[in-house]
Design an enzyme around this catalytic site. Structure first.
Site, PDB file in Angstrom:
ATOM      1  N   LYS A  79      36.232  37.294  39.398  1.00 20.68           N
ATOM      2  CA  LYS A  79      34.902  37.922  39.483  1.00 20.68           C
ATOM      3  C   LYS A  79      35.058  39.431  39.345  1.00 20.68           C
ATOM      4  O   LYS A  79      35.894  40.043  40.017  1.00 20.68           O
ATOM      5  CB  LYS A  79      34.222  37.566  40.806  1.00 20.68           C
ATOM      6  CG  LYS A  79      32.787  38.062  40.904  1.00 20.68           C
ATOM      7  CD  LYS A  79      32.082  37.466  42.108  1.00 20.68           C
ATOM      8  CE  LYS A  79      30.662  37.994  42.257  1.00 20.68           C
ATOM      9  NZ  LYS A  79      29.819  37.705  41.091  1.00 20.68           N
ATOM     10  N   HIS A  89      34.989  35.416  46.771  1.00 16.50           N
ATOM     11  CA  HIS A  89      34.895  34.767  45.465  1.00 16.50           C
ATOM     12  C   HIS A  89      36.271  34.701  44.819  1.00 16.50           C
ATOM     13  O   HIS A  89      37.232  35.311  45.296  1.00 16.50           O
ATOM     14  CB  HIS A  89      33.939  35.538  44.539  1.00 16.50           C
ATOM     15  CG  HIS A  89      32.492  35.289  44.833  1.00 16.50           C
ATOM     16  ND1 HIS A  89      31.800  35.999  45.780  1.00 16.50           N
ATOM     17  CD2 HIS A  89      31.610  34.397  44.309  1.00 16.50           C
ATOM     18  CE1 HIS A  89      30.552  35.563  45.826  1.00 16.50           C
ATOM     19  NE2 HIS A  89      30.405  34.593  44.953  1.00 16.50           N
TER      20      HIS A  89
END
Length: 266
Positions: A159, A155
């Site tokens: 995040k 990601h």
């Protein structure tokens, strides 16, 4: 017409959800929130999303933002989501929750609260990912203990939780298919002289870099062959499309926690 309030509307997912829901003829956005002191408090949600004025200002108060809502959509953080779930529980509002990073105790509180309202709760609303959950469970059941399971997720660098909620759910799905307790077999880190791999463990590896929207791979590694399931999200629209389906599905359902599996009928 389904009246919807969006929590965390100024975030990446919040803005995407707002844009897609606002294009649905049978959905009406009636409220939106952000955290206290957020610079967009008081702004019109339409201006924020580039859709022109919609006549709804961003609030920092869940009660004000959700007074006319049938469904509360929440992609925020566990503490904020629980505050909003308490409001839903007390006021009979349905919820669609995509927040990740809950502790076991927080999940239990959410489940207890949802005895008073219907709630679709999924770490990933993507239709493709939810098919992947089921495919992972089925493959694990068929392949059994002869294949090692490893999960890799990637990601963007912003995040804050790891592994992703999606990766954890993939691990749980594999464990279900194998008849194992995921909490006992998950292996989150390998470093140094770790010894041979435990044949029952499910490996979980995390990558955080750049602007990666989301990538998940489940590897089933046997003697002389390997099967890989991979999902790559090119846009957050994939997740928001699932939210739209959940928003339209959840009104009128009995109280309790539902997943996208029920929404999609898979």
């Amino acid at each position: 017409m389904i009246n919807v309030s969006i929590m965390g509307v100024a975030g990446r997912m919040g803005q995407t959800i707002l844009r897609l829901l606002n294009n649905e003829n049978d959905v009406h956005i009636v409220g939106a929130t952000e955290i206290v002191s957020h610079p967009e408090i008081g702004s019109d949600i339409g201006i924020l999303s580039g859709q022109g004025e919609l006549g709804i200002s961003i609030s920092d108060n869940v009660e004000d933002a959700c007074v006319n809502a049938d469904v509360i959509v929440d992609f925020t953080a566990p503490a904020s989501t629980l505050v909003n779930a308490r409001h839903a529980s007390s006021n009979g509002k349905a919820m669609v929750i995509g927040t990740t990073g809950f502790t076991a105790d927080e999940k239990k509180e959410l489940a207890d609260l949802a005895t008073n309202f219907p709630c679709v709760f999924s770490p990933n609303m993507s239709i493709g990912v939810n098919v992947m959950f089921e495919a992972t469970r089925m493959l694990a059941e068929i392949l059994g203990d002869d294949y090692d399971v490893e999960i890799i997720e990637a990601h963007h660098k912003h995040k804050v939780d790891a592994p992703s909620g999606t990766a954890l759910r993939l691990g749980e799905a594999a464990a279900e298919g194998l008849g194992r307790d995921f909490n006992k077999v998950a292996r989150y880190e390998r470093h140094g002289a770790i010894g041979e791999r435990n044949e029952k463990e499910i490996g979980m590896q995390t990558i955080r870099a750049g602007d990666i929207v989301g990538e998940h791979t489940v590897m089933f590694c046997g003697a002389g062959e390997r099967i890989e399931l991979t999902h790559r999200a090119m846009s957050r629209d994939n997740f928001a499309k699932g939210v739209v389906r959940a928003v339209k599905w959840v009104p009128g359902k009995a109280a309790g926690i539902y997943t996208m599996k029920e929404v999609l009928g898979i």
